[in-house]
Write a protein that holds these residues in place. Structure first.
Motif, PDB file in Angstrom:
ATOM      1  N   PRO A   1       0.741  -1.102  -0.515  1.00 51.71           N
ATOM      2  CA  PRO A   1       0.044  -0.073  -0.368  1.00 51.71           C
ATOM      3  C   PRO A   1       1.058   1.148  -0.001  1.00 51.71           C
ATOM      4  CG  PRO A   1       0.000  -1.057   2.286  1.00 51.71           C
ATOM      5  CD  PRO A   1       0.961  -2.242   0.942  1.00 51.71           C
ATOM      6  N   ALA A   2       2.243   1.367   0.927  1.00 48.32           N
ATOM      7  CA  ALA A   2       3.015   2.254   0.650  1.00 48.32           C
ATOM      8  C   ALA A   2       4.109   2.136   0.842  1.00 48.32           C
ATOM      9  CB  ALA A   2       2.427   3.249   2.150  1.00 48.32           C
ATOM     10  N   ARG A   3       4.371   2.757  -0.235  1.00 50.11           N
ATOM     11  CA  ARG A   3       6.640   2.493  -1.047  1.00 50.11           C
ATOM     12  C   ARG A   3       6.504   3.694  -0.429  1.00 50.11           C
ATOM     13  NH1 ARG A   3       6.853   2.253  -6.038  1.00 50.11           N
ATOM     14  NH2 ARG A   3       4.750   3.276  -6.457  1.00 50.11           N
ATOM     15  N   THR A   4       8.796   2.900   0.897  1.00 48.18           N
ATOM     16  CA  THR A   4       9.178   4.288   0.667  1.00 48.18           C
ATOM     17  C   THR A   4      10.237   4.003   1.111  1.00 48.18           C
ATOM     18  OG1 THR A   4       8.528   3.688   2.926  1.00 48.18           O
ATOM     19  CG2 THR A   4       7.134   5.346   2.775  1.00 48.18           C
TER      20      THR A   4
ATOM     21  N   ALA B   1       8.886  -5.061  -4.827  1.00 49.68           N
ATOM     22  CA  ALA B   1       7.418  -4.467  -4.846  1.00 49.68           C
ATOM     23  C   ALA B   1       7.545  -3.601  -3.790  1.00 49.68           C
ATOM     24  CB  ALA B   1       6.497  -5.505  -4.860  1.00 49.68           C
ATOM     25  N   GLU B   2       8.910  -3.333  -2.930  1.00 52.55           N
ATOM     26  CA  GLU B   2       8.200  -2.542  -1.869  1.00 52.55           C
ATOM     27  C   GLU B   2       9.004  -1.539  -2.129  1.00 52.55           C
ATOM     28  OE1 GLU B   2       9.537  -4.007   2.097  1.00 52.55           O
ATOM     29  OE2 GLU B   2       8.159  -5.770   2.100  1.00 52.55           O
ATOM     30  N   ALA B   3      10.122  -0.673  -2.922  1.00 54.56           N
ATOM     31  CA  ALA B   3      10.294   0.162  -3.312  1.00 54.56           C
ATOM     32  C   ALA B   3      10.119   1.151  -4.070  1.00 54.56           C
ATOM     33  CB  ALA B   3      11.918  -0.290  -4.470  1.00 54.56           C
ATOM     34  N   ALA B   4      10.666   2.507  -3.779  1.00 58.68           N
ATOM     35  CA  ALA B   4      10.327   3.568  -4.011  1.00 58.68           C
ATOM     36  C   ALA B   4      11.844   4.007  -5.261  1.00 58.68           C
ATOM     37  CB  ALA B   4       9.292   4.914  -3.836  1.00 58.68           C
ATOM     38  N   LEU B   5      12.269   4.156  -4.850  1.00 60.96           N
ATOM     39  CA  LEU B   5      13.303   3.681  -5.446  1.00 60.96           C
ATOM     40  C   LEU B   5      15.241   2.996  -6.100  1.00 60.96           C
ATOM     41  CD1 LEU B   5      15.195   6.457  -7.188  1.00 60.96           C
ATOM     42  CD2 LEU B   5      16.036   7.506  -4.701  1.00 60.96           C
TER      43      LEU B   5
END
Length: 372
Positions: free
Chosen positions: A235-238, A286-290
């Protein structure tokens, strides 16, 4: 094992033959995404190094088309999946990335000698055999994702799947996850799986051969979506990730200790993919924003990243291989390149370096928080 000579023929030639040895053929053309030109980091970095050359900013044009064919009683040889038709001709496309120990022998006149006898396999079989199976890009993006080319009728007709022998533990896990998703999608039982090794051959009654889901020009987008379906919803990728290649023998990044230290200080997770299991790698991307990474097969895991993920690839200036730039364009990811100067030597092997200011540009891009 008795051997006889065979002449190669390209798949494209077979498609135009009448009558054709193909019982069924489907061609799939996917939308051509807008490939991003290199932005400030790539262009300014090349200029600072005196390496600026406009052609490196663009991806060559052309057409890419995926195919699915069904062949009658072909010979299938080795883990690379060399295919010979019932009339004895070898499909030349299946000779790509053929290794020295893969069971086929080339004559002095260029002909291929293949076994004339092989165990028969009744029913319909899917080939997921391909050369270069030890490379993560080849295994994931060029090989196993081909399963997404099948439609419902074809998928339910499959009695067994041919796969390469000797997959790594992560490769076997990827295979298991792909087959499980395939079975669930079409509400069908688990198929029989046969591992084919070097020099081994079988003759299926019918062979389903998907082809070219990752061409030099574009990716088959349903195949990428199939792989993305293996990743958990986040739900939230940081998470900000740096893919550490200090354990790699090829194309070492000079001063990577300093690069990793600087990025760790900026809040990046330093990840060594060779120390991670398959499911952990899937979750990481999958969790990466960058994602910041030197060019390498580990970037194939971008197939598990969500749309909008930002990617900064560190690339040697003599190895401007745009496969991940194309992947990002087809998969809805933001891409930026950092072009570093490479030492003399083979482009796939020689070390390279990036300028400190290039890393600063990349960090500012990361801090911007959204694609340009």
């Amino acid at each position: 094992m008795s051997l006889s000579p065979h002449l190669p023929v390209r798949l494209g030639v077979l498609l135009g033959e009448q009558p054709s040895p193909l019982l069924l053929h489907r061609a799939v053309r996917t939308a051509d995404p807008a490939y991003p030109s290199l932005g400030a980091v790539g262009q300014a970095g090349m200029a600072a190094l005196g390496l600026f050359d406009p052609w490196r900013r663009e991806i060559p044009g052309g057409t890419g088309e995926s195919h699915l064919v069904v062949l009658d009683t072909p010979l299938v040889l080795s883990g690379t999946g060399v295919v010979a038709l019932c009339d004895g001709r070898v499909i030349e496309d299946t000779l790509d990335h053929l290794g020295d120990a893969d069971g086929a022998v080339r004559d002095a006149d260029g002909r291929w000698r293949l076994p004339t006898q092989a165990p028969g396999l009744p029913g319909v079989w899917l080939s997921l055999l391909l050369g270069g199976r030890g490379n993560w890009f080849h295994l994931m993006l060029m090989n196993l994702s081909r399963i997404a080319l099948l439609d419902a009728n074809e998928a339910r007709s499959i009695e067994g799947i041919l796969v390469p022998v000797g997959l790594s533990p992560n490769g076997r896990r990827l295979l298991e996850r792909c087959v499980a998703r395939f079975c669930a999608a079409f509400d069908r039982p688990w198929p029989r799986i046969i591992e084919l090794g070097d020099g081994e051959a079988v003759r299926p009654q019918r062979l389903v051969l998907p082809w070219n889901v990752a061409s030099e020009v574009r990716f088959h987008q349903p195949s990428l979506q199939f792989l993305r379906g293996l990743a958990p919803a986040v739900p939230a990728r940081t998470l900000r990730v740096y893919v550490d290649r200090r354990g790699a023998a090829l194309r070492p990044l000079r001063d990577e200790d300093a690069v990793a230290e600087r990025l760790a200080g900026a809040g990046f997770l330093i990840a060594r993919l060779e120390e991670m299991g398959f499911d952990a790698q899937v979750s990481l991307f999958a969790e990466a924003a960058l994602v910041v990474a030197p060019h390498g097969a580990g970037l194939s895991n971008l197939a598990f990243s969500a749309p909008g993920t930002r990617v900064i690839e560190l690339m040697p200036h003599r190895l401007t291989q745009w496969c991940y730039r194309r992947l990002c364009a087809a998969h809805g990811l933001f891409y930026e390149g950092v072009i570093g100067e490479q030492a003399p030597g083979p482009p796939g092997v020689a070390p390279f370096a990036v300028l400190p200011q290039q890393l600063d540009w990349a960090l500012r891009l990361a801090d911007a928080g959204a694609p340009r």
